[in-house]
Each structure stands twice: as C-alpha cells, then as structure tokens.
Design a protein around this motif. Sequence first.
Motif, PDB file in Angstrom:
ATOM      1  N   PRO A 459     -24.899  23.143 -85.910  1.00 18.55           N
ATOM      2  CA  PRO A 459     -24.106  23.643 -87.317  1.00 18.55           C
ATOM      3  C   PRO A 459     -24.138  25.585 -86.944  1.00 18.55           C
ATOM      4  O   PRO A 459     -24.910  25.669 -86.620  1.00 18.55           O
ATOM      5  N   ILE A 460     -23.027  25.715 -86.241  1.00 18.82           N
ATOM      6  CA  ILE A 460     -22.893  27.056 -85.798  1.00 18.82           C
ATOM      7  C   ILE A 460     -21.952  27.842 -87.309  1.00 18.82           C
ATOM      8  O   ILE A 460     -21.044  27.431 -87.654  1.00 18.82           O
ATOM      9  N   PHE A 461     -22.926  28.927 -87.355  1.00 18.97           N
ATOM     10  CA  PHE A 461     -22.610  29.648 -89.041  1.00 18.97           C
ATOM     11  C   PHE A 461     -21.371  31.124 -87.927  1.00 18.97           C
ATOM     12  O   PHE A 461     -22.932  31.695 -88.252  1.00 18.97           O
ATOM     13  N   VAL A 462     -21.023  31.047 -88.906  1.00 21.13           N
ATOM     14  CA  VAL A 462     -20.186  32.583 -87.721  1.00 21.13           C
ATOM     15  C   VAL A 462     -20.207  33.987 -89.619  1.00 21.13           C
ATOM     16  O   VAL A 462     -19.647  33.581 -90.085  1.00 21.13           O
ATOM     17  N   LEU A 463     -20.646  34.505 -88.909  1.00 22.42           N
ATOM     18  CA  LEU A 463     -21.022  35.780 -90.359  1.00 22.42           C
ATOM     19  C   LEU A 463     -19.879  36.915 -89.348  1.00 22.42           C
ATOM     20  O   LEU A 463     -20.036  37.916 -88.647  1.00 22.42           O
ATOM     21  N   LYS A 464     -19.543  37.525 -90.596  1.00 25.13           N
ATOM     22  CA  LYS A 464     -18.271  38.743 -90.113  1.00 25.13           C
ATOM     23  C   LYS A 464     -18.595  40.311 -89.658  1.00 25.13           C
ATOM     24  O   LYS A 464     -18.115  40.993 -89.135  1.00 25.13           O
ATOM     25  N   ALA A 465     -20.156  40.564 -90.288  1.00 22.88           N
ATOM     26  CA  ALA A 465     -20.715  41.401 -90.249  1.00 22.88           C
ATOM     27  C   ALA A 465     -22.075  41.125 -90.714  1.00 22.88           C
ATOM     28  O   ALA A 465     -22.671  40.546 -90.729  1.00 22.88           O
ATOM     29  N   ASN A 466     -22.933  42.689 -89.363  1.00 18.95           N
ATOM     30  CA  ASN A 466     -24.155  42.251 -89.977  1.00 18.95           C
ATOM     31  C   ASN A 466     -24.970  43.029 -91.246  1.00 18.95           C
ATOM     32  O   ASN A 466     -25.917  43.581 -91.099  1.00 18.95           O
ATOM     33  N   THR A 467     -24.200  42.113 -92.071  1.00 26.42           N
ATOM     34  CA  THR A 467     -24.882  42.654 -93.487  1.00 26.42           C
ATOM     35  C   THR A 467     -25.716  41.659 -94.308  1.00 26.42           C
ATOM     36  O   THR A 467     -25.413  40.710 -94.266  1.00 26.42           O
ATOM     37  N   VAL A 468     -26.886  42.497 -95.752  1.00 30.80           N
ATOM     38  CA  VAL A 468     -27.134  41.407 -96.783  1.00 30.80           C
ATOM     39  C   VAL A 468     -26.292  40.287 -97.507  1.00 30.80           C
ATOM     40  O   VAL A 468     -26.376  38.952 -96.966  1.00 30.80           O
ATOM     41  N   HIS A 469     -24.669  41.092 -97.784  1.00 29.42           N
ATOM     42  CA  HIS A 469     -23.934  39.989 -98.186  1.00 29.42           C
ATOM     43  C   HIS A 469     -23.258  39.026 -97.914  1.00 29.42           C
ATOM     44  O   HIS A 469     -23.739  38.003 -98.137  1.00 29.42           O
ATOM     45  N   GLN A 470     -23.307  39.546 -96.154  1.00 30.13           N
ATOM     46  CA  GLN A 470     -22.559  38.287 -95.628  1.00 30.13           C
ATOM     47  C   GLN A 470     -23.859  37.388 -94.989  1.00 30.13           C
ATOM     48  O   GLN A 470     -24.084  35.793 -94.698  1.00 30.13           O
ATOM     49  N   MET A 471     -25.201  37.715 -95.142  1.00 29.64           N
ATOM     50  CA  MET A 471     -26.915  36.929 -94.272  1.00 29.64           C
ATOM     51  C   MET A 471     -26.773  36.072 -95.839  1.00 29.64           C
ATOM     52  O   MET A 471     -27.559  34.827 -96.250  1.00 29.64           O
ATOM     53  N   GLU A 472     -26.446  36.630 -97.024  1.00 31.46           N
ATOM     54  CA  GLU A 472     -26.658  35.770 -98.287  1.00 31.46           C
ATOM     55  C   GLU A 472     -25.469  34.548 -98.980  1.00 31.46           C
ATOM     56  O   GLU A 472     -26.043  33.138 -98.620  1.00 31.46           O
ATOM     57  N   GLN A 473     -24.443  35.083 -98.097  1.00 28.83           N
ATOM     58  CA  GLN A 473     -23.069  33.544 -98.059  1.00 28.83           C
ATOM     59  C   GLN A 473     -23.419  33.044 -97.100  1.00 28.83           C
ATOM     60  O   GLN A 473     -23.274  31.823 -97.724  1.00 28.83           O
ATOM     61  N   PHE A 474     -24.880  33.226 -96.393  1.00 23.65           N
ATOM     62  CA  PHE A 474     -24.804  32.382 -95.255  1.00 23.65           C
ATOM     63  C   PHE A 474     -25.248  31.443 -95.983  1.00 23.65           C
ATOM     64  O   PHE A 474     -25.663  29.753 -95.677  1.00 23.65           O
ATOM     65  N   LEU A 475     -26.968  31.967 -96.428  1.00 22.09           N
ATOM     66  CA  LEU A 475     -27.937  31.426 -96.676  1.00 22.09           C
ATOM     67  C   LEU A 475     -27.411  30.489 -98.356  1.00 22.09           C
ATOM     68  O   LEU A 475     -27.454  29.487 -97.988  1.00 22.09           O
TER      69      LEU A 475
END
Length: 552
Positions: A459-475
């Motif tokens: 599985p591949i997850f794509v983030l928009k930016a290197n932000t904590v918020h994006q990482m929280e959303q991914f997890l």
Amino acid sequence: MEIMDEGKSSRKMSKTQKITDDLEALLSVLPTPVAEKVNILDDSDNLLEVVMDLGRFPKARFVGREVVLYETEVSQADLDLVIERIGDFDADNRAGMERTLHRISAIRNRRGCIVGLTCRVGRAVYGTIAIIQDLIKSDKSILILGRPGVGKTTMLREAARILAESKRVIVVDTSNEIGGDGDVPHPAVGEARRMQVSKPSLQHEVMIEAVENHNPEVIVIDEIGRELEAQAARTIAERGVQLIGTAHGNTLENLLLNPTLSDLIGGIESVTLSDDEARRRGTQKTVLERRAPATFDILVEIQDGHRIAVHADISASVDAMLRGYPLSPEIRFRDAKNKIHIQRAAAPTINTASQSLRRSDGMKKAPFQRNNGNQRRQITYDTVVDEMSGAAQQERPIKNRSIYAYGVARNRLIQTVKYMGVPARIVRTLEEADTLVTLRRYYRERQRPIVEAEEHNIPIFVLKANTVHQMEQFLADLFNLRLPVDKIDSQLDLTDQTQAAIQAVLNGEKYMDLPPAASTIRRLQHDMARKAHLISQSYGKEPNRYVRIFRD
C-alpha cells in the motif's frame, strides 16, 4: 435426531452426532503388527491416518499427537502386502476401499515404484453440519476453507446428504472421498447422486457435464484447486445452480492471494482512480479492487473441529479487505455440552481521509482512540441479555505496521508515531516494509521505490507536504483512528478541502466548487487560489455562499 447404523463400527458422539468409520476394514489391509498396535492404543475416535514409509518406523497420527507403532523399519514386502489388498491406484496416486470412505495415497520414487503409503481414516459424521445447517438450506452457494484433515470433506458429505432430502443433488467425486470407492456410493451421501471423475485433470469437464445432462439443483464438489475448475464453478453459479465446494486455505486472505483460486471470490485487479475518487476514499490513486462478482455467496473457514468463522457476504468482505478495513467474520462454535454459540461482529464504519484525525492547539492532551467500527462485540446466544443491557465492547488489537518513508522527513514521522502511540515501526528499506509513504512529487515522477511497491502490492500513501498534520492524517487512515467529533478543527478541514480542490484543477479539472463557508473562510480560499495562480469566484447567497475555483 435418529440415525440408522450404517457400518460395522459406529460410535455415538452426542445426542445429535454419530460417527461411522468402519475402521476394521482399513485395519484388515494393513500388516498384522500395525493393525494390532493400533487396536492396543484404543483411540480410534482421534485416529487420522497410518503412515508407512520404506525404511522408516510405521506411525499412527492422532489429533494432536503422533505415535510410533513399533520400532521395526517398514520393508518393501510390507508395502506390497497393502498394495495387493487394496488394488490399483488412480492417476492421482490414490486408492480406495469399496463401500468405505477410507483413502490410501501412494508416494512413488523416480522410477514409479511405491515407497510410501498414507492410509487415511474416512469417517461419516452425522450431525456435524448442524453448525451451518441454516446456511446450507439458504439456497446460497457456500465455499468451505480449511487446512488438510480439519474436516472439510466430512462436512461436505453431510451437506450433500441433508440437501438430497429435498433437492436434486449431484456430487462430483474426483477421488471418491465423498461417496467412497466402488460403483455404489456410501450411504453417508443419502439420496445424492454421484458422478466419478476418471482423471483429476478432467474434474472441470465433469462439473459442466453434471449441469448439462442431469438437471441438478445443487452441485457438491471437493477440492477446487485448478483455474479450469474455478472457471467451471463460475459457469455453474451463473446458471442458477447452488454450489457447495471446498478449497485448501485457512482464511479469506489466503484465497485472495492465491492467483489460481482468487476468481472464486471475484478476483482482484489494480485500478487507477480519478483524483476525486481517490480523495473521496482517502487512498492512493492506484488501488486493488474486486474484478467481478464472487462465484460463492458465503465463505466458511473451519478453524478446528468445533469452531468456524463465517463471512456471510464474500463480496463485501473482499471489498472491505482490499480497502484496508477487514470485516470481522461471524464466529460459531460448539461447547462441551454440544451447544452451538454464535458471536456476531458489529458492522464497521469506514473512515475516509476527510473524516480522519485533525489536531488543533487545544487538543495537545487528547487521546487517540480506535474507530468504533473496529470494535468487536462478542455476542452468543447465552449473552444476548448482557449485550442489550449495554455490556462493554471488546476492542480488537491494532495490527503492527512497518513503514518505509520515501522523501518524507523520518524524524518528524517518528515523533508523530510516538505522539499518537500507534504500533508503527519506521524501517530503512522497502524490503522490510508493509506500507510506503511518500510525497506527491515523488509519486508523480514514478520513482523506482514507488514502482517496486506497486509491483509487490505494498500500500502507498501520498502526502501533500512534510507537515505534522499530514503525517497525523496518514497514520489516522492507516490505523483507522478518530478523535471525538467536537475536537476536530473544522477550519483546518476546510483548508485541506481548498488545497485538494486547487490540486484537482491543476490536474485538469475544469472547475471545483467548495462547500458553503463563512466570509472569513472564503477570503482565505480566494487567497489560496490566487497564490496557486488560479481564478476564484463566490456564488450564491448567505448562508449558502460558496467559492468556485477554476483556470483562466
């Protein structure tokens, strides 16, 4: 349930079960010392098979143990004695004994000589189908999974007998395991008619012939294991005939990953989603989806002789598994008093990216919680009252994940994992990972790790930016987490929606309409569109005024 005695060796198992194995017939073809030792052990109820290999000690395999019968090596004369008593072996190296359910399988050397025998005890267990009798009589096609020796064929044989009391049933008996050896089927199949298969490779042709020539309402087939047999099963199901079949495998996931048999549950294929659909689902653009309707309606996983798991809707279970939110199966089991219990799981609520976690300044200490949809309610016939009175639900443990971060700030991601308290490990190579997370730029450029991950179905997850918020959303998406609704930062959610709309227009969409918002939010949305060199315009009247983003 009253059942007539069908063999020389019948033993009452319970008020509703009886076992018939005619064990004396099998022991009569074995060398006398082997048969005598089996009788001395006096555990025929749990005897599975007797194994004789040239140059080794003969063994008896029981449920949960293996016993050496005597410490004298098996000779070629011992093997020849058994072969002479049972007759010829078929193309699949199996032989049977007429009017019994026993099976003798041969191991040959490179010259074709038999150097080993597996003598399996065949049993008809009357009443074993009671645990799924409601499913069998539902007119739906049922696939039974389980490891070898767990009782798939026994259950299949009993299903044929029960259904034959009211329907036209044809048993396609490839190795004569269901109906026994010889031209006359064993009484354990009741009134079901039996078609034998001359060669295992022709099983699919006999399946089709049974439908075309004999007008059955039910087809019973054991050990679907080849692609042609899977195709024949689909053809039969599409003609409106109920199918009851078995296949090797422990769980639905085993079947899904088996390229030969995955067509039985609809098959899987890689699909590229549009930007809008990927955003709606909260997934990467390339996903796995079910290719076609499942051949079977219900999947039964035999976990042991007294416990099964039931997927009542195979298509729904496959779809949920492919999207990363597997449905909990219904568990059925017998207790020591032979009472059947059922544990049903609550239907899960599947989150999308727009429903996942958000963190604002006021929620630094808010705990991360599992989604209610992943909580499993254990309900039995004995505990319905407790469930209705609000008994506490039992939470299913979160699965550990190994994440490979490509282009994503590792230290920031590690800190986010620690903060959220999820069981994730950040690994340094793709070979160690079961999940890949990357940035949109790398995903668009189709760099090598991205391609390799897709080739290995990681599985591949794509983030928009290197932000904590994006990482929280991914997890949050990865572990299906949520916070109480009143703690979600709605302004940040609208900001993300605006950024997603801008990206959609940049990717080729003619225009994107944003949800109605207050004037302060609309000003922020206009400003974001202008920075992206796009045009934005407000439409409608308050309080339903909204922003549309488009190109020149």
